[in-house]
Design an enzyme around this catalytic site. Structure first.
Site, short mmCIF file in Angstrom:
data_model
loop_
_atom_site.label_atom_id
_atom_site.label_comp_id
_atom_site.label_asym_id
_atom_site.label_seq_id
_atom_site.Cartn_x
_atom_site.Cartn_y
_atom_site.Cartn_z
N GLU A 192 39.20 49.51 -37.70
CA GLU A 192 38.79 49.00 -36.39
C GLU A 192 39.08 47.51 -36.27
O GLU A 192 38.69 46.73 -37.14
CB GLU A 192 37.30 49.21 -36.17
CG GLU A 192 36.82 50.64 -36.26
CD GLU A 192 35.30 50.72 -36.29
OE1 GLU A 192 34.76 51.65 -35.68
OE2 GLU A 192 34.66 49.86 -36.93
N CYS A 193 39.75 47.11 -35.21
CA CYS A 193 39.92 45.72 -34.81
C CYS A 193 40.44 44.85 -35.97
O CYS A 193 41.62 44.87 -36.27
CB CYS A 193 38.61 45.18 -34.23
SG CYS A 193 38.85 43.75 -33.14
N GLY A 194 39.58 44.09 -36.65
CA GLY A 194 40.04 43.27 -37.76
C GLY A 194 40.68 44.10 -38.85
O GLY A 194 41.67 43.67 -39.46
N GLY B 5 42.96 50.96 -34.61
CA GLY B 5 43.11 50.35 -33.30
C GLY B 5 42.08 49.26 -33.08
O GLY B 5 41.15 49.08 -33.87
#
Length: 454
Positions: free
Chosen positions: A327-329, A425
């Site tokens: 996720e993200c990072g 993502g």
């Protein structure tokens, strides 16, 4: 009984977090067993709560969870605690897309929690009464039961207390003066995290020492005890699992954004969590699946890049079919390269061909509903679940396996890279909103475990 109170504010930046930390620290010093919760999807404030109370804080978010789920979660986490503090998000009535949906006010209504409203007292006089009365009358049932003043001098406090109680009919339960030595620095995603502040204990001790003299803790505790009792249906029994796949969870300064309930649900459904540090360890621990959460990889890009054996280990394992959520990072870490805050590019894991780069503003910020465009690790084609995005860094390869749609808006976009063994993502996921995500992830982990053993 479940004594509880919400610390809410008129807007972001009015002092909710400092007031909440002051109350938590002083009550902790008095020997109370406490629970703390954060309204909305924020990761950082719960880290401060957890550092103070010595146990994990949690998020209560009415976009992610139903009213019944929210009450069950609060009941679960507050079990055995003497008092629970809920910290609100943004302004008290601020919710999704200029509505009060999923706002702190709605959370207080659903959980029947008395509210203390924090106001910044700088540069104000009797006009503060108009502001308070506006908050009281904006909704027929505001739930506001008292006022706390921030950035207020002792002399001004005595005058404001008298006029507010006379003209607004609310008790003023104390104040905090200006405390520059207790201030917590901010950056692009909000406050510094609790683990990054070397003198956090000293700051919190000083904050509590001041609060002991300026807040009416007897009245605050009495208000918390006035919260009504609940009659709830029994909580679902814990799942039993025949297999217990090992889930490697990245946990260090670079990867620290995890919902408590996400990790607990993984364990409830049979996952065995093993934490590791991509910053400090040389390779992935033996595992059957990988969870790379969000955080600040851009601030540690050089150190992450220098750890070549870890990057190689992660890339090889994912390419060999290790079930992975990033996720993200965590998603940025899997790209070929990542730009740090100074504009320097650093090599990352190279699972994807994209490059992460800094932008001047928040990208695709807020709640979304994600709908799968194809069968993948987490769900079938056409299935949907809630999520949220919050990031300044973007990348050249954000993916197109899902369609993201903002609530109350025509705005949408493609996002995330997903396969039979991978979800990666920018959107952050909240597993209790759709437990089937966890079930599918763990089934994939068990399948991977069996393939290794065969």
């Amino acid at each position: 009984m479940m004594p509880r109170i919400m610390i809410a504010g008129t807007k972001s930046g009015c002092g909710k977090t400092m007031m909440t930390c002051a109350i938590l620290q002083e009550l902790k010093n008095r020997g109370y067993h406490l629970m703390a919760c954060k309204s909305g999807p924020d990761y950082i404030d719960p880290m401060f709560h957890s550092r103070i109370i010595g146990t994990e804080s949690c998020n209560l978010d009415l976009f992610f969870a139903s009213e019944e789920q929210i009450c069950q979660l609060l009941q679960h986490h507050a079990q055995g605690m003497e008092l629970t503090i809920l910290e609100a998000a943004m302004g008290f009535y601020d919710g999704i897309a200029m509505t009060s949906q999923a706002s702190a006010w709605e959370l207080a209504q659903v959980t029947q929690t008395p509210v203390l409203l924090v106001l910044d007292a700088r540069g104000t006089g009797v006009s503060i009464c108009a502001e308070i009365n506006g908050f009281l009358s904006y909704r027929e049932k505001s739930g506001i039961r008292g006022v706390l003043l921030n950035q207020c001098s002792p002399m001004l406090y005595s005058r404001l207390k008298a006029v507010i109680e006379e003209q607004c009919g609310l008790s003023v339960l104390g104040y905090l003066p200006k405390l520059p030595d207790c201030a917590i620095e901010s950056r692009h995603l909000g406050l510094l995290t609790a683990g990054e502040i070397g003198d956090l204990k000293e700051k919190m001790d000083k904050l509590a020492e001041t609060a002991r003299k300026t807040l009416d803790f007897f009245a605050i505790e009495e208000l918390a005890r006035s919260a009504p009792e609940w009659t709830l249906s029994p909580q679902p029994a814990a799942m039993t699992a025949e297999h217990h796949p090992v889930i490697a969870v990245a946990k260090d300064e670079a990867f620290c954004f995890y919902y408590r309930d996400n990790l607990e649900l993984l364990q409830q459904f049979g996952g065995n969590i093993v934490e590791f540090s991509p910053l400090r360890e040389d390779k992935l621990p033996p595992c059957d699946a990988l969870y790379l959460g969000g955080g600040y990889p851009e601030l540690y890009a050089e150190q992450l890049s220098q750890n070549q054996t870890m990057r190689r280990s992660i890339r090889q394992q994912i390419q060999n079919g290790l079930p992975t959520i990033a996720e993200c990072g965590g998603f940025l870490y899997l790209q070929s390269s990542l730009e740090d805050q100074h504009g320097t590019l650093h090599e990352m894991c190279g699972v994807f061909s994209g490059s992460g780069y800094q932008t001047p503003r928040l990208q695709r910020f807020g709640y979304i509903t994600m709908t799968a465009r194809k069968e993948n690790l987490l769900c079938g084609k056409g299935e949907s679940f809630p999520a949220h995005e919050f990031h300044y860094w973007d990348c050249t390869n954000p993916g197109d396996s899902f369609q993201a749609q903002k609530p109350h808006s025509s705005r949408g976009w493609r996002c995330a890279i997903a396969t039979e063994t991978l979800y990666a993502g920018f959107p952050h996921l909240y597993f209790p909103a759709k437990p089937e995500l966890v079930q599918r992830f763990l089934r994939a982990a068990i399948d991977h475990q069996r393939r290794k053993q065969s």
